[in-house]
Every structure is written in C-alpha cells, then in structure tokens.
Enzyme design. Structure first.
Site, PDB file in Angstrom:
ATOM      1  N   GLU A 414       0.811  -1.211   0.000  1.00 20.23           N
ATOM      2  CA  GLU A 414       0.000   0.000   0.000  1.00 20.23           C
ATOM      3  C   GLU A 414       0.851   1.271   0.000  1.00 20.23           C
ATOM      4  O   GLU A 414       0.492   2.270  -0.622  1.00 20.23           O
ATOM      5  CB  GLU A 414      -0.943  -0.013   1.208  1.00 20.23           C
ATOM      6  CG  GLU A 414      -2.025  -1.072   1.156  1.00 20.23           C
ATOM      7  CD  GLU A 414      -1.545  -2.451   1.601  1.00 20.23           C
ATOM      8  OE1 GLU A 414      -2.331  -3.419   1.515  1.00 20.23           O
ATOM      9  OE2 GLU A 414      -0.370  -2.561   2.050  1.00 20.23           O
ATOM     10  N   HIS A 485     -11.796  -5.740   7.345  1.00 16.65           N
ATOM     11  CA  HIS A 485     -12.725  -5.666   6.222  1.00 16.65           C
ATOM     12  C   HIS A 485     -13.967  -4.836   6.550  1.00 16.65           C
ATOM     13  O   HIS A 485     -14.840  -4.692   5.687  1.00 16.65           O
ATOM     14  CB  HIS A 485     -13.173  -7.070   5.792  1.00 16.65           C
ATOM     15  CG  HIS A 485     -12.061  -7.932   5.282  1.00 16.65           C
ATOM     16  ND1 HIS A 485     -11.206  -8.610   6.124  1.00 16.65           N
ATOM     17  CD2 HIS A 485     -11.639  -8.200   4.027  1.00 16.65           C
ATOM     18  CE1 HIS A 485     -10.307  -9.269   5.407  1.00 16.65           C
ATOM     19  NE2 HIS A 485     -10.543  -9.035   4.129  1.00 16.65           N
TER      20      HIS A 485
END
Length: 684
Positions: A414, A485
């Site tokens: 990321e 999530h």
C-alpha cells in the site's frame, strides 16, 4: 549481479580539464565552508537548529550534483546532501536561507526543517524527514518517465541505514519489476546516528542485499574519492538511460563529524576511529592531488578559498537581511485549488429517470474522466485484470478501454501504491492519478507513512508542489467482513491537515464527488461505503456530467424537531428512522448528509441546528474518538444558545467490528438504535 564498469574512465587527475577540476574544487570548498559554518548559526541563536554535516561524503555528493541535469533529470536529495544541492546548482545564499528558515528559502520558505535542501522548479525535490521514503516517490517519477518516453534519470539519495526501512525495499522492488530509470544512491558512512551498520544488515554493504533483484545493476565506488565517484555516477547514469532499468550506486564514505548538531559521536566512537575519519578527509585528499600532480599551485587554490570566503560572507549578510516568514501565512498552501464544480449549483439536482446503482455511477464516472483527460491513470491491488474490475468490480472494463499503460495492478504494498502516485504526479501538473489505496480501507495503514508525507507536500513546499491524487477506499461494515474488512478510518485520516475527505451515500453524489476529486488539484480521500455499492436505497438518477462541490452538505429530509447529522451508510438508516418518527409520533426530523468531511459545510449544519434546536450526530465509526466528536464540538461551540438539549451521538461501540453477524449487529449502529436515540433526544 553487480555491473562491472568498462575500463574507459573519463575522469582522472591527469585527463580532466583544468577548468573542470577548478569548478569541482570551488564547489567542494564552498560546501565545506558552509558545512563547517552551519553550527555557528545555532550557537548564535540565528537558526539552523538541525544540521547534519556531510564532510566525508564529498566525492559522491559532488558527483551526484554534477551528473544531474536540471529540468531534465529529477533529484531527491536527503538531509545530509548539502554538497549535492550545491553541486546541482544551488547557491551559498540559498543554502543559508534554508538553514536559517527565511521566507525566501527556495526549499520551503522556512516551513520545513533546516538542512532539507530543494529547488522544485529545477526538479530538485523537497523531501520529508521520514528517512528514505522518497525512494518510492523516485520510482513514481521513473514510472512517468517510462509512460511519457522521457529520456532522463531519477536520482534518489540516502544513507545506508535508511535502507533498512521496508518501504525502501518496496521502492527498489517496484523499480526493478517495472524497469524504471532510477539511480538509488546509498551514501554509506557506517552509522545510522549512533547505530553501526552491523546492527542494520548482515551484508557489509547494504547494496548487496539487492543482488538477486532482476533488472537491477549494482555499482560500488569510493564515495570519498572525487574521480571514482564521478566515473561511477556517470557510468550508472549512462547504463540506466541505455537500458531503461534501475541501478544502485553504493558509495563508501566516512562521517567526519557527529550525526547532527544534537549528537555527540565521541560517546560511541573511539579515538582511533575519530583520528582515521579526519585523516580520510576527501577535500584534503583532493587538494593534495591537485598540487602533487601539478595541476594547481597552492596560490591558485588559496585564491579559490579566498573567493569562497568572500562569497559566503556576502551570502551570510544577504540571508540575514531576508524576511522571516509571516505568521499570517500559516494557512497559505494548505489546499491547492479545487475544481470549481458549478454546473449543478451546490450539488443538488431534480432530474428524473432510471436510477443507477452507486457502483455503476462510480464506474461510469471513472470512464468518463479517463476519456476526458488522457493523462489520467489508475492502479491498485487486484483491480486491473481485463475481465475483472477489482474485488468489487468498480473498475470493471477500464483496462479493456484504456489499456494497461493507464490501468494496471500495483503490488500488495500500500505504501508503494501511494508513494509512486506522489512521485508520478511530480512529473507534470497535468497528470491526474486515481489509486485504490487498499482493497479495504482497513488495509490502508501501511500507506500512512506516505499519506502523512503527501498531505504535507503542498504546504511544506510553500505551494511549489501538489500531489494530484484521488485515493479510493472501500470503507465500512454491514457485509460480515470482520477485522480488516469492516472498520472505519476516516476520523484518523481527518486528523491529518492538507487532505480532503469525502464520503457519499447516494449514487449521484458518488459520481459528482468523484468527478470533482479527479479534476481537482491536491489529495482527496474518496471513501466508498461498500455495503451500498449495489443497494437499491443508494441508487439514484445521475445527470450527465453531474458535479458536487467540496464542502457542501445536502439536506436529505426537512424537519423542525431534531437535526440528524450523518454521512455514509448511516445516512439511509437515519432517513428511515426519521420517517418512522414522523409516521409513529408526528415528529419532523431533518437529516443532514454532510457528504464532505474535509472541508466541512459548517454553515448548513449550524443552520439546521438553529432551526430544530436539537442535534443528533450519527455515523458508523466508533463513538469514542470518532469524527462525530468534532461535529458535536462544532455544534456545541457555535450553536450553544440555540440548543434545547445535549448534543448526542450514535455510532459503533469502542471495539473492533466482529466477523459473526450477531457480533457485527451488536457493534454497529442501525435504524433502531438511531430511532431510540432520536426519540429520547426529542423528548428531552
């Protein structure tokens, strides 16, 4: 494997033209004079409170600056690169202006730490104090070079200890994989402040950690020696341009002085080592060679020294007379210009037709913006397969239409995804970059190092550079996703100044805010409530070319008895709860969908509270330290006299969001929880 240089070495004490040798000696003498003078500014309370002396790195720093071609190449120096900056063309006065943090400092106007030298208009970049993180930005510029067939090189410079950072490996791995024209220079002086390099890496030379990387060539040189450094940097640049692949130049140096003016190296270096580094002084060696080989006389060199002395004296006087930064300027260059979305006023429309889902609105808008601007790019994890548009299919069909040069996958890194976006945007202000910062917002944390750095860039560079990036993040719960999530991270992101944050909850707003984000300068975090991607409740008519300006809330439901201030997934729950309250009790509840967290439409919020006299803040994130705390504080401070009850909040419990649906329901807000809180507050 390491690349073995050819035998032709154009630079040597005998074959190098005298005027070149003279220029090098002048630059080295100028740099050393400033390097040694810098601590005196602190002692006199004038400035330069951070100074990292470069003495002992003279050869490699001279070489970096000499091979750099301004406005063609890009250079990322680090905090010890004073001579690099001077060799690249910066003047003594500019160096002092930076050191004492004057308003006319070309690096940052006094906004950034001293000893961070830059001249963005030449492509000598302003980098952060997060050591080594600019390697990722260098790779991003290299990617732009490749996309636009630019025939130059990117040079990224750092100390050997910063190579221990994981993001450095990401940068070099990415440059190797993408075959980018970047030279990574490791200036190895043996220490990371007081930590010897044996505590950093098992290899004696950090560059050798990368010998297994494909498409990467490793060069070694004596960074104390002018000629070996010049030959190596010249050869590395030639190799990178010819092969369009990255290289590492590992330069062995010594650190003659302490790490910085806050360090005492005698506490961890013995007398013998201190005597050795003094004897290895590159400037003294170069001067001896010039005299011993008969290229210069002592008088000639003394004349250059005197010229430097007078030049520094004049630079000092001019720098002291330069203006200090104006305290009123602190809000300048916080945000660059946003796109002037005005076609639909405040981002409200009355068009009728067939509703489209939120995910379709995003996909369509992306395609429209890519067609409109050929300098728009998108990348992220698992989002560019020709038959798959990411885990949620938001980018479906983009690669088929626009090709892998503009739509491509990033590695599972990321920080690299965002860091290369920062770097790529440095190539040209016309570029507009969209990145999926992470597959789920919860996974964005590794990118926070680049996020913080990028957020500072426009302000830190005194308005000379703005990363023009839209960071898309699929956010929130209600999908049974559990940890990593289903969490919300917007409150943490909102605490970092210099970044816009938007959070639509309907398809038309998603389209309009995405269009404004992509067209604007600066960084925008575009939060996407993934539970609403295919929700019928979020589906709306989306007018062609719909635009929503930043900082404009939208009244979703008019009311007089209570204001619910919300965004994202809870907007729909709040509307449903408000409708129940009217149907069951006759209460009229106003629902304010703020849409834009930063900038925030305080005027609409306060106006609503003044009308209803009661405020309920609702969001999906945790109540504790959530963004609602800021909203509640604004209401309490600016509308206190209009309130007929406490400012209340509804949100998630102060726990992670669990995976089991029973746990998720207990943790996250829902319509019933909002209904109960609203009813209680109305009756207060």
């Amino acid at each position: 494997m390491a690349y073995i240089r050819r035998n032709d070495k154009p630079f040597g004490i005998k074959q190098t033209p005298k005027e070149t040798l003279e220029k090098w000696y002048y630059l080295m003498a100028l740099g050393r004079t400033l390097d040694e003078r810098a601590p005196n500014y602190l002692k006199q309370a004038i400035g330069w409170s951070y100074h990292a002396p470069y003495a002992g790195h003279d050869g490699i720093q001279l070489a970096i600056g000499q091979v750099f071609e301004k406005n063609v190449d890009h250079l990322f120096p680090y905090y010890r690169d004073m001579l690099t900056a001077i060799s690249a063309g910066m003047t003594g006065e500019e160096i002092i202006l930076n050191g004492i943090s004057k308003a006319t400092d070309p690096s940052s106007g006094g906004r950034h730490m001293s000893n961070h030298f830059a001249k963005p208009e030449w492509n000598v970049h302003n980098v952060s104090s997060c050591t080594g993180n600019h390697t990722q930005q260098a790779s991003g510029v290299g990617r732009a070079f490749k996309r636009y067939n630019h025939k130059g090189v990117v040079i990224s410079s750092q100390g050997e200890s910063s190579v221990s950072e994981g993001y450095v490996y990401e940068a070099i791995n990415g440059a190797s994989n993408e075959e980018l024209p970047v030279i990574f220079v490791f200036q190895d002086n043996g220490y990371g402040i007081s930590v010897p390099k044996k505590d950093q890496t098992a290899n004696r030379k950090a560059a050798n950690n990368f010998l297994g990387f494909k498409n990467l060539q490793v060069f070694h040189c004596n960074g104390k020696d002018v000629f070996d450094s010049m030959n190596t940097m010249s050869e590395a640049k030639k190799w990178v341009i010819e092969n369009q692949k990255p290289a590492i130049v590992h330069a062995s140096c010594v650190r003659i002085h302490s790490h910085s003016n806050s360090d005492r190296h005698e506490l961890y270096r013995d007398k013998g080592e201190l005597e050795y580094v003094q004897a290895a002084d590159p400037l003294a060696k170069y001067r001896r060679m010039l005299v011993n080989y008969g290229r210069f006389t002592e008088d000639e060199l003394n004349a250059i020294d005197e010229k430097v002395k007078q030049e520094v004296k004049a630079a000092h006087k001019a720098a002291l007379a330069a203006p200090d930064p104006d305290p009123k300027s602190i809000y300048d260059f916080l945000f660059p210009d946003a796109y002037a979305a005005g076609k639909f006023g405040n981002g409200v429309h009355t068009e009728t037709g067939t509703p489209v889902k939120l995910i379709e609105a995003l996909n369509t808008t992306l395609k429209e913006e890519f067609r409109s601007n050929p300098d728009t790019f998108i990348w992220g994890q698992d989002m560019a397969n020709k038959d798959k548009g990411g885990i949620f299919n938001v980018s479906k069909g983009l690669q088929q239409e626009f090709g892998p040069e503009r739509v491509f996958n990033g590695p599972i890194a990321e920080d690299y995804i965002l860091g290369t976006a920062n770097g790529m945007s440095r190539y040209s202000d016309k570029l507009r970059l969209v990145v999926e910062g992470a597959e789920f917002a919860d996974y964005f944390w590794p990118a926070m190092e680049q996020f913080v750095d990028s957020a500072h860039d426009y302000w830190r560079s005194n308005g000379k550079f703005s990363p023009n990036i839209t960071i898309r993040l699929a956010s929130g719960g209600y999908i049974g996703g559990g940890l990593y999530h289903s969490q919300n991270i917007e409150s943490a992101l909102a605490s970092i100044p210099g970044v816009r944050i938007v959070y639509p909850s309907f398809a038309d707003d998603a389209a309009g805010l995405l269009r404004t984000s992509i067209r604007s300068k600066g960084i925008t975090v575009f939060m996407e409530p993934k539970a609403l991607y295919n929700s019928p409740k979020a589906a709306t008519v989306v007018p062609d070319g719909f635009e929503v300006p930043f900082g404009k809330a939208r009244i979703r439901r008019q009311g007089t008895d209570l204001s619910i201030i919300t965004y994202g997934n809870t907007t729909h729950m709040s509307i449903d709860a408000a409708e129940r309250l009217e149907k069951e009790f006759g209460y009229k509840v106003e629902v304010v969908d703020i849409r834009s967290l930063v900038p925030l439409d305080k005027e609409t919020i306060i106006a609503s509270v003044k009308k209803t006299s009661k405020a309920l803040i609702v969001h999906e994130d945790k109540v504790f330290a959530g963004f609602g705390g800021e909203l509640a504080a604004i209401v309490a401070e600016e509308a206190f006299t209009y309130l007929d009850g406490p400012v209340m909040r509804v949100g998630a419990t102060n726990t992670p969001v669990g995976f089991n649906r029973i746990l998720e329901a207990a943790i996250l807000p829902n319509e019933q929880k909002i209904f109960d809180a609203a009813l209680s507050l109305i009756k207060y």
